[in-house]
Design a protein around this motif. Structure first.
Motif, short mmCIF file in Angstrom:
data_model
loop_
_atom_site.label_atom_id
_atom_site.label_comp_id
_atom_site.label_asym_id
_atom_site.label_seq_id
_atom_site.Cartn_x
_atom_site.Cartn_y
_atom_site.Cartn_z
N VAL A 175 26.76 -28.44 95.01
CA VAL A 175 27.91 -29.86 95.33
C VAL A 175 29.10 -28.47 95.00
O VAL A 175 29.12 -27.10 94.65
N ALA A 176 29.98 -27.69 96.06
CA ALA A 176 30.54 -27.39 96.57
C ALA A 176 31.75 -27.06 95.78
O ALA A 176 32.76 -28.15 95.32
N THR A 177 31.65 -25.95 94.76
CA THR A 177 33.23 -25.86 93.75
C THR A 177 33.76 -24.38 94.45
O THR A 177 33.17 -23.10 95.27
N SER A 178 34.43 -24.66 93.10
CA SER A 178 35.82 -23.11 93.32
C SER A 178 34.83 -22.11 93.05
O SER A 178 34.99 -20.89 93.40
N ILE A 179 34.12 -22.25 92.21
CA ILE A 179 32.93 -20.74 91.66
C ILE A 179 31.52 -20.34 93.12
O ILE A 179 30.33 -19.66 92.09
N GLY A 180 31.76 -21.70 93.97
CA GLY A 180 30.58 -21.46 94.61
C GLY A 180 29.95 -22.98 94.78
O GLY A 180 29.88 -23.65 93.71
N THR A 181 29.06 -22.80 95.21
CA THR A 181 27.99 -24.23 95.36
C THR A 181 26.88 -23.79 93.99
O THR A 181 26.39 -23.31 94.04
N ILE A 182 27.11 -25.09 93.21
CA ILE A 182 26.34 -25.34 92.07
C ILE A 182 25.31 -26.50 92.73
O ILE A 182 25.08 -27.47 93.61
N HIS A 183 23.84 -26.47 92.12
CA HIS A 183 22.79 -27.14 92.20
C HIS A 183 22.65 -28.68 90.89
O HIS A 183 22.42 -27.48 90.09
N LEU A 184 22.89 -29.26 91.31
CA LEU A 184 21.97 -30.55 89.91
C LEU A 184 21.34 -30.46 90.30
O LEU A 184 20.25 -30.99 91.19
N ASP A 185 20.82 -30.85 89.20
CA ASP A 185 18.98 -30.64 88.41
C ASP A 185 18.90 -32.40 89.32
O ASP A 185 18.02 -32.77 89.85
N GLY A 186 20.00 -33.43 88.78
CA GLY A 186 19.49 -34.73 89.82
C GLY A 186 21.06 -35.68 89.84
O GLY A 186 22.07 -35.00 89.03
N ALA A 187 21.32 -36.21 90.51
CA ALA A 187 23.10 -36.48 90.77
C ALA A 187 22.88 -38.20 91.53
O ALA A 187 21.47 -38.63 92.26
N LEU A 188 23.56 -39.06 90.95
CA LEU A 188 23.75 -40.26 92.41
C LEU A 188 25.31 -40.02 93.08
O LEU A 188 26.28 -40.07 92.46
N GLU A 189 24.92 -39.67 94.13
CA GLU A 189 25.61 -38.92 94.63
C GLU A 189 27.33 -40.10 94.94
O GLU A 189 28.42 -40.17 95.44
N GLU A 190 27.11 -41.69 94.64
CA GLU A 190 27.28 -42.50 95.84
C GLU A 190 28.96 -42.86 94.34
O GLU A 190 29.61 -42.85 94.63
N VAL A 191 27.92 -42.10 92.97
CA VAL A 191 29.17 -42.80 91.76
C VAL A 191 29.77 -41.13 91.29
O VAL A 191 30.03 -40.87 90.52
N LYS A 192 29.55 -40.36 92.18
CA LYS A 192 29.49 -38.45 91.57
C LYS A 192 29.29 -38.21 89.97
O LYS A 192 29.49 -37.82 89.55
N LEU A 193 27.92 -38.79 89.92
CA LEU A 193 27.32 -38.70 89.01
C LEU A 193 26.42 -37.35 88.44
O LEU A 193 25.19 -37.63 89.08
N GLY A 194 26.65 -36.72 88.35
CA GLY A 194 25.23 -35.35 88.02
C GLY A 194 24.71 -35.24 86.49
O GLY A 194 25.21 -36.34 85.69
N PHE A 195 23.77 -35.28 86.86
CA PHE A 195 22.24 -34.94 85.85
C PHE A 195 21.69 -33.97 85.54
O PHE A 195 21.37 -33.54 86.17
N GLU A 196 21.79 -32.80 84.46
CA GLU A 196 21.22 -31.47 83.66
C GLU A 196 20.71 -31.57 82.69
O GLU A 196 20.78 -32.00 82.03
N LEU A 197 19.54 -31.18 83.26
CA LEU A 197 18.40 -30.99 81.96
C LEU A 197 18.33 -29.61 81.54
O LEU A 197 17.87 -28.69 82.09
N ASP A 198 19.10 -29.77 79.96
CA ASP A 198 18.74 -28.24 78.99
C ASP A 198 17.58 -27.68 78.88
O ASP A 198 16.99 -29.20 77.85
#
Length: 302
Positions: A223-246
């Motif tokens: 995901v391109a953001t203002s702080i650079g490209t971040i990588h989400l552990d999982g994503a449902l791109e259709e609804v722009k929902l990301g999942f992060e495993l801590d």
């Protein structure tokens, strides 16, 4: 005159007997051994008792005795891919080398070593070769579940810290067609190569990201953001929902928590909602976590 054995044996406390004989007569050496001031960890090698009881001292003795290179968990520790080498010292020698009986702390691998390096004065195989050798040992007859866990940790950590590459380990694996656990290592490299940076993320693929009735969860989604490209552990791109495993420890650190909040805010600014799932909840309540992920998906579709 009293001989300073620490000076005689050098900084490692381990030297070939032939070198010690250049500075001391055989009778003196026999007296020192008889008195316990020196020990013979392997034929042709002398050591201070304190050095012979350490893994580095044993590693030095092994290469002096064999003329080979350290490998497996011993080499991985020198490459800083493991915190401790375990109970055994692993050394690789030529296939034609006759290997007499060795002490229980030493494991001799009769194999070809086309490439090797020197770290802290000790010859050792490449990091990728050490990973493959440790993997085969862990999955062989003398292996154990704990050894398998350690080997997996070394592979994942080595790739995450860029000490080795997935492509490099794969090339090394191709040289070992009958390696015990070969298929499992290939599968792990596939997962790590596609972006899984921890055992928790790998576990999450099977136990959390398989959501019946929902689109396929993409992994390490950029995901391109203002702080650079971040990588989400999982994503449902259709609804722009990301999942992060801590993870259990990594994300508890205050500076990491601050970094996570900054990442989530940057993703939100691009229209992405991020659902974080802790290590504890994921393992204790996987069904609840999956239900929350599905509910978030449906809420985002409205």
């Amino acid at each position: 005159m009293t001989t300073d054995l620490h000076v005689l044996l050098g900084p490692t406390g381990v030297r070939p007997t032939a070198q010690v004989l250049c500075a001391a007569d055989p009778g003196s050496i026999s007296r020192w051994v008889g008195a316990g001031r020196l020990v013979r960890p392997l034929p042709g090698v002398l050591a201070l008792p304190g050095a012979a009881d350490t893994w580095r001292g044993r590693a030095a003795a092994a290469v002096l005795w064999s003329g080979g290179q350290l490998t497996g968990r011993t080499a991985l520790t020198l490459w800083d891919l493991l915190g401790h080498p375990g109970a055994r010292t692993h050394v690789a020698v030529g296939r034609r080398r006759h290997v007499p009986p060795v002490p229980p702390w030493l494991r001799v691998h009769r194999t070809t070593v086309p490439e090797w390096s020197v770290v802290d004065g000790l010859p050792l195989v490449t990091a990728r070769r050490a990973l493959v050798d440790a993997w085969g040992e862990a999955h062989g007859r003398s292996g154990s579940p704990e050894a398998v866990r350690v080997a997996r940790e070394a592979v994942i950590g080595g790739v995450r810290r860029r000490e080795v590459s997935v492509a490099g380990v794969r090339r090394e694996l191709a040289r070992h067609p009958v390696l015990p656990g070969r298929r499992a290592l290939a599968d792990l490299l596939e997962l790590v190569g596609s972006g899984s940076h921890s055992e928790f993320e790998i576990w999450g693929l099977t136990h959390l990201f398989d959501l019946p009735g929902l689109p396929t969860v993409s992994r390490q989604h950029p995901v391109a953001t203002s702080i650079g490209t971040i990588h989400l552990d999982g994503a449902l791109e259709e609804v722009k929902l990301g999942f992060e495993l801590d993870g259990a420890a990594y994300h508890r650190a205050p500076d990491q928590r601050e970094r996570d909040l900054r990442r989530d805010a940057a993703a939100l600014a691009e229209g992405w909602a991020v659902l974080r799932i802790s290590h504890r909840r994921a393992h204790a309540q996987p069904d609840t976590c999956r239900a929350e992920m599905a509910s978030a998906f449906h809420a985002r579709r409205r």
